[in-house]
Design a protein around this motif. Structure first.
Motif, mmCIF file in Angstrom:
data_model
loop_
_atom_site.group_PDB
_atom_site.id
_atom_site.type_symbol
_atom_site.label_atom_id
_atom_site.label_comp_id
_atom_site.label_asym_id
_atom_site.label_seq_id
_atom_site.Cartn_x
_atom_site.Cartn_y
_atom_site.Cartn_z
ATOM 1 N N GLN A 1 0.824 -1.209 0.000
ATOM 2 C CA GLN A 1 0.000 0.000 0.000
ATOM 3 C C GLN A 1 0.855 1.255 0.000
ATOM 4 O O GLN A 1 0.516 2.254 -0.625
ATOM 5 C CB GLN A 1 -0.939 -0.012 1.207
ATOM 6 N N ASP A 2 1.952 1.221 0.744
ATOM 7 C CA ASP A 2 2.847 2.384 0.784
ATOM 8 C C ASP A 2 3.847 2.272 -0.362
ATOM 9 O O ASP A 2 4.758 1.461 -0.331
ATOM 10 C CB ASP A 2 3.579 2.459 2.136
ATOM 11 N N ARG A 3 3.668 3.100 -1.372
ATOM 12 C CA ARG A 3 4.491 3.033 -2.568
ATOM 13 C C ARG A 3 5.671 3.993 -2.450
ATOM 14 O O ARG A 3 5.541 5.115 -1.952
ATOM 15 C CB ARG A 3 3.684 3.385 -3.813
ATOM 16 N N SER A 4 6.821 3.549 -2.909
ATOM 17 C CA SER A 4 8.016 4.390 -2.894
ATOM 18 C C SER A 4 8.034 5.299 -4.117
ATOM 19 O O SER A 4 7.380 5.036 -5.124
ATOM 20 C CB SER A 4 9.269 3.520 -2.877
ATOM 21 N N LYS A 5 8.786 6.374 -4.029
ATOM 22 C CA LYS A 5 8.886 7.324 -5.137
ATOM 23 C C LYS A 5 9.882 6.804 -6.166
ATOM 24 O O LYS A 5 10.983 7.326 -6.342
ATOM 25 C CB LYS A 5 9.311 8.695 -4.604
ATOM 26 N N VAL A 6 9.459 5.751 -6.828
ATOM 27 C CA VAL A 6 10.322 5.052 -7.787
ATOM 28 C C VAL A 6 9.578 4.855 -9.095
ATOM 29 O O VAL A 6 8.409 4.453 -9.117
ATOM 30 C CB VAL A 6 10.773 3.683 -7.231
ATOM 31 N N ILE A 7 10.275 5.151 -10.178
ATOM 32 C CA ILE A 7 9.829 4.786 -11.521
ATOM 33 C C ILE A 7 10.640 3.566 -11.932
ATOM 34 O O ILE A 7 11.874 3.589 -11.888
ATOM 35 C CB ILE A 7 10.055 5.933 -12.522
ATOM 36 N N LEU A 8 9.972 2.512 -12.322
ATOM 37 C CA LEU A 8 10.630 1.233 -12.609
ATOM 38 C C LEU A 8 10.582 0.910 -14.097
ATOM 39 O O LEU A 8 9.579 1.145 -14.772
ATOM 40 C CB LEU A 8 9.937 0.113 -11.823
ATOM 41 N N SER A 9 11.673 0.351 -14.599
ATOM 42 C CA SER A 9 11.717 -0.210 -15.942
ATOM 43 C C SER A 9 12.361 -1.586 -15.861
ATOM 44 O O SER A 9 13.393 -1.753 -15.200
ATOM 45 C CB SER A 9 12.530 0.681 -16.893
ATOM 46 N N VAL A 10 11.749 -2.578 -16.498
ATOM 47 C CA VAL A 10 12.268 -3.949 -16.475
ATOM 48 C C VAL A 10 12.356 -4.469 -17.905
ATOM 49 O O VAL A 10 11.381 -4.397 -18.662
ATOM 50 C CB VAL A 10 11.369 -4.880 -15.635
ATOM 51 N N GLY A 11 13.512 -4.990 -18.282
ATOM 52 C CA GLY A 11 13.678 -5.561 -19.617
ATOM 53 C C GLY A 11 15.143 -5.813 -19.911
ATOM 54 O O GLY A 11 16.023 -5.165 -19.342
ATOM 55 N N ARG A 12 15.410 -6.759 -20.797
ATOM 56 C CA ARG A 12 16.789 -7.093 -21.139
ATOM 57 C C ARG A 12 17.497 -5.908 -21.775
ATOM 58 O O ARG A 12 16.908 -5.139 -22.527
ATOM 59 C CB ARG A 12 16.834 -8.289 -22.093
ATOM 60 N N PHE A 13 18.785 -5.797 -21.467
ATOM 61 C CA PHE A 13 19.613 -4.749 -22.057
ATOM 62 C C PHE A 13 20.127 -5.226 -23.411
ATOM 63 O O PHE A 13 20.884 -6.191 -23.489
ATOM 64 C CB PHE A 13 20.811 -4.423 -21.161
ATOM 65 N N PHE A 14 19.709 -4.578 -24.489
ATOM 66 C CA PHE A 14 20.345 -4.789 -25.778
ATOM 67 C C PHE A 14 20.075 -3.580 -26.654
ATOM 68 O O PHE A 14 19.035 -2.931 -26.561
ATOM 69 C CB PHE A 14 19.936 -6.094 -26.455
ATOM 70 N N ALA A 15 21.032 -3.284 -27.489
ATOM 71 C CA ALA A 15 21.018 -2.049 -28.267
ATOM 72 C C ALA A 15 19.953 -2.078 -29.354
ATOM 73 O O ALA A 15 19.554 -3.148 -29.821
ATOM 74 C CB ALA A 15 22.392 -1.819 -28.896
ATOM 75 N N PRO A 16 19.467 -0.906 -29.775
ATOM 76 C CA PRO A 16 18.542 -0.840 -30.909
ATOM 77 C C PRO A 16 19.150 -1.506 -32.140
ATOM 78 O O PRO A 16 20.348 -1.428 -32.376
ATOM 79 C CB PRO A 16 18.360 0.666 -31.123
#
Length: 545
Positions: free
Chosen positions: A318-333
């Motif tokens: 319920q108590d959310r931190s002030k965080v923007i999250l991104s999840v995904g494999r690292f690979f170049a365009p």
């Protein structure tokens, strides 16, 4: 009844493997004798644990990777064959079959325009044997990039696991020049035959002659060359292992077609041959976006089977931190559907410099192969001096914990890409988006492809089309606690529509509609009724009994 679920990438244990593994689990629970078919050995216990699946009633069957004709022969052992291998063109010989398509990427998408034109002009004039005909005939199998080089020398790079195919016959000696042009160091190459290492070569950057002994066999022979890889640079996202040049078999006289297969293997591709699609009772798309491109690129209808999301895995706080999250494999365009972490870090930097949301952080989590370390280093450099945390190859526990506590989830896959020219560079569905929503994150994601099917704009999150809109929506969610709480609750509810139980219901409906277990005549067969994307579409299989 026996069924097979075929995935050549079981060892990667990713989202696609969970999608196909769930099918195996449900079939086994229904009393079907299920084999997970692949080409490399994995621990079934570890696979089940990593994917959060019960695979205890299934078996693992490892078969040699000898091409799609050989794989088609394997399918004859089964009543039901489910093909979930990306870019596979196996034509099943099982009684019933289903093709799970993650995206209908063109089979020549990695070739330059000139090569693609040459295939369409010259390709139809050449024979396209699936396997070598004579003992000395050599074919490049999987794991090779198109040839490059100049007039004096040309070579083909492996991706770290290249396969060479030879016809059945007596023992032979393959003479080849091996090298790593452009690399800074040598690499050890393990040469395997029938699953056993027969030779180990030390390959330097400079080309040098080598001999590879090929044992006698009464079947098509497969040599697998395994090595570590490197990334050649910012503008070349390939993972390169070892380069082979001037291949020849000692004392062999090759036919013209066989010479073409060695020197110009890309000419033997058949990107326009979609006949394999019609050999399946049903094609399954992982999203409506994929479904639309199956219709466009394959001229085929399909049914939607969204991936199963572990909605109960993440504990929603319920108590959310002030965080923007991104999840995904690292690979170049340029290397598949890049998650665009570099662009997101830069966009976040612009927001930070505005001073409008102090004390907020960006947390970027994703797997990273050695070949993509240069891209990871670029992302890390861009994050210097910013409240950004980067976690490469982090444990799943950190992903779950952050999804359950972060306030906002970002996704920018496909940013800057031309969808009409390169539709495969977008997020085909967006499993991490749905997972983060189950954890209570408010999604603020790019308005493209599969993300449109998950996030309802203004209902359980926001979608954006350009960086300025991303900034506006992010600031809106970050500064309005009431809005954030409402969207978070709606996101959790929305994610339930992609749960394991929802997946099971969809799959069980498809089993009945297409009679995949052959319990009765297919419903609607006589009427010819068709409907797609959540409705029934019955298409008789020319191979079915």
């Amino acid at each position: 009844m026996k069924a097979a679920v075929y995935d050549r990438f079981w060892h990667s244990m990713g989202g696609g493997e969970r999608h196909s593994g769930m099918i195996a689990q449900l079939l086994a629970q229904a009393g079907v004798d299920v084999d997970l078919v692949g080409h490399s050995d994995v621990s079934l216990d570890e696979l089940g644990s990593r994917l959060a699946l019960d695979l205890s009633r299934a078996s693992l069957r490892i078969v040699p990777d000898r091409g799609e004709a050989a794989m088609a022969e394997v399918t004859a052992d089964y009543d039901l064959f489910v093909n979930s291998t990306y870019m596979s063109r196996v034509e099943p010989r099982s009684k019933r079959s289903a093709y799970l398509c993650f995206f209908p990427t063109p089979f020549d998408h990695d070739l330059p325009l000139l090569h693609r034109k040459a295939i369409r002009i010259l390709g139809p004039r050449l024979a396209h044997p699936e396997t070598p005909e004579s003992p000395a005939a050599l074919r490049y199998g999987t794991g090779w990039y198109p040839q490059e080089g100049g007039r004096r020398r040309r070579w083909a790079w492996s991706n770290g696991e290249g396969v060479l195919l030879f016809g059945a016959g007596p023992g032979l000696t393959l003479e080849v020049d091996c090298g790593r042009p452009g690399a800074v160091d040598s690499v050890e190459v393990s040469i395997e035959f029938d699953g056993t290492t027969r030779q180990v070569l030390q390959v330097a950057p400079e080309f040098a002659s080598a001999q590879i002994e090929l044992p006698a066999a009464d079947h098509v022979r497969e040599l697998r060359l395994r090595s570590a890889t490197f990334s050649p640079g910012q503008h070349d996202p390939r993972s390169l292992g070892v380069a082979l040049s001037r291949l020849r078999v000692s004392g062999a006289r090759l036919r013209p077609r066989e010479r073409v297969a060695i020197r110009y293997p890309w000419l033997l591709r058949r990107p326009d041959d979609m006949s394999f699609v019609q050999s399946y009772n049903v094609v399954l798309a992982n999203s409506a976006y994929t479904q639309g491109w199956i219709r466009t690129l394959w001229q085929s209808e399909s049914e939607i089977l969204f991936p199963p999301i572990e909605v109960n895995r993440v504990a929603c706080r319920q108590d959310r931190s002030k965080v923007i999250l991104s999840v995904g494999r690292f690979f170049a365009p340029g290397y598949g559907h890049s998650k665009r972490q570099l662009e997101m870090v830069r966009m976040f930097g612009d927001i930070v410099r505005s001073g409008l949301i102090p004390d907020w952080r960006l947390v970027v989590i994703g797997g990273c192969e050695d070949s993509q370390r240069p891209y990871l280093e670029r992302v890390t450099a861009a994050a210097a001096g910013l409240p950004v945390e980067i976690h490469a190859n982090a444990p799943r526990s950190l992903v779950d914990e952050t999804m359950g506590s972060a306030a906002i989830f970002w996704s920018a896959t496909g940013f800057g890409e031309d969808t009409n020219k390169r539709p495969w560079t977008n997020e085909h569905f967006g499993m991490t988006t749905a997972e983060s929503m189950a954890g209570g994150c408010v999604p603020v994601v790019i308005d493209r492809a599969g993300q449109r099917e998950i996030v309802r704009d203004g209902v359980d999150g926001f979608r954006w089309t350009d960086p300025s809109q991303l900034r506006i929506r992010t600031l809106q969610v970050a500064t309005d606690e009431a809005l954030r709480a409402r969207l978070s609750a709606a996101a959790v509810h929305r994610a339930q529509e992609f749960s394991d139980s929802a997946f099971a219901k969809r799959w069980n409906r498809l089993i009945v509609d297409y009679d995949l277990l052959q319990t009765s005549p297919p419903r609607g067969f006589d009427s010819g009724t068709e409907h797609h994307g959540g409705a029934k579409s019955v298409r008789p299989n020319p191979r079915s009994n």
